[in-house]
Design an enzyme around this catalytic site. Structure first.
Site, short mmCIF file in Angstrom:
data_model
loop_
_atom_site.label_atom_id
_atom_site.label_comp_id
_atom_site.label_asym_id
_atom_site.label_seq_id
_atom_site.Cartn_x
_atom_site.Cartn_y
_atom_site.Cartn_z
NE ARG A 184 -58.53 14.98 -21.54
CZ ARG A 184 -58.40 13.76 -22.03
NH1 ARG A 184 -57.38 13.16 -21.22
NH2 ARG A 184 -58.64 13.04 -23.11
CG ASN A 222 -61.31 13.80 -19.56
OD1 ASN A 222 -61.48 14.94 -19.69
ND2 ASN A 222 -61.61 13.14 -20.63
#
Length: 126
Positions: free
Chosen positions: A51, A69
């Protein structure tokens, strides 16, 4: 005296004629036009700073949106920007990712045109 009036035969339009609507569809894309797509990346993408690297790449390209996530072990999100940059980001998500990630596959929705940006920057959602 009666004269015979002959009509001009109607010419059929050739099958290759271009209508107004198809001309617009084949015109080059406006480089300022904004598009949006939803993505999900599968593989080893959690616990490998995926990320954070995605956010960094998006900011480098000028892409807005978000990623997060999932409980299923994937990373999903939304990206928006001009078509060239969006395609570059899609390629990065599908083939590169973070240095320690192992991307098995990436799934993308179709590019949807937007009148304006929905997001002001690229963020990580928790």
């Amino acid at each position: 005296m009666i004269s015979k009036i002959t009509k001009k035969p109607k010419l059929k339009q050739p099958a290759t004629a271009i209508s107004k609507s198809s001309t617009l569809a084949s015109a080059p894309e406006d480089p300022k036009q904004i598009f949006s797509t939803v993505f999900e990346v599968f593989g080893t993408v959690q616990g490998v700073y995926f990320r954070k690297h995605t956010q960094s790449k998006a900011k480098q390209l000028g892409i807005n949106g978000w990623c997060m996530n999932t409980k299923q072990g994937t990373v999903k999100g939304v990206i928006e920007g001009n078509l060239d940059k969006l395609n570059e980001m899609r390629h990065w998500l599908q083939h590169k990712g973070s240095p320690r990630s192992i991307i098995e596959k990436a799934v993308f929705s179709t590019n949807e045109p937007l009148p304006i940006h929905n997001f002001g920057t690229f963020t990580i959602r928790r």
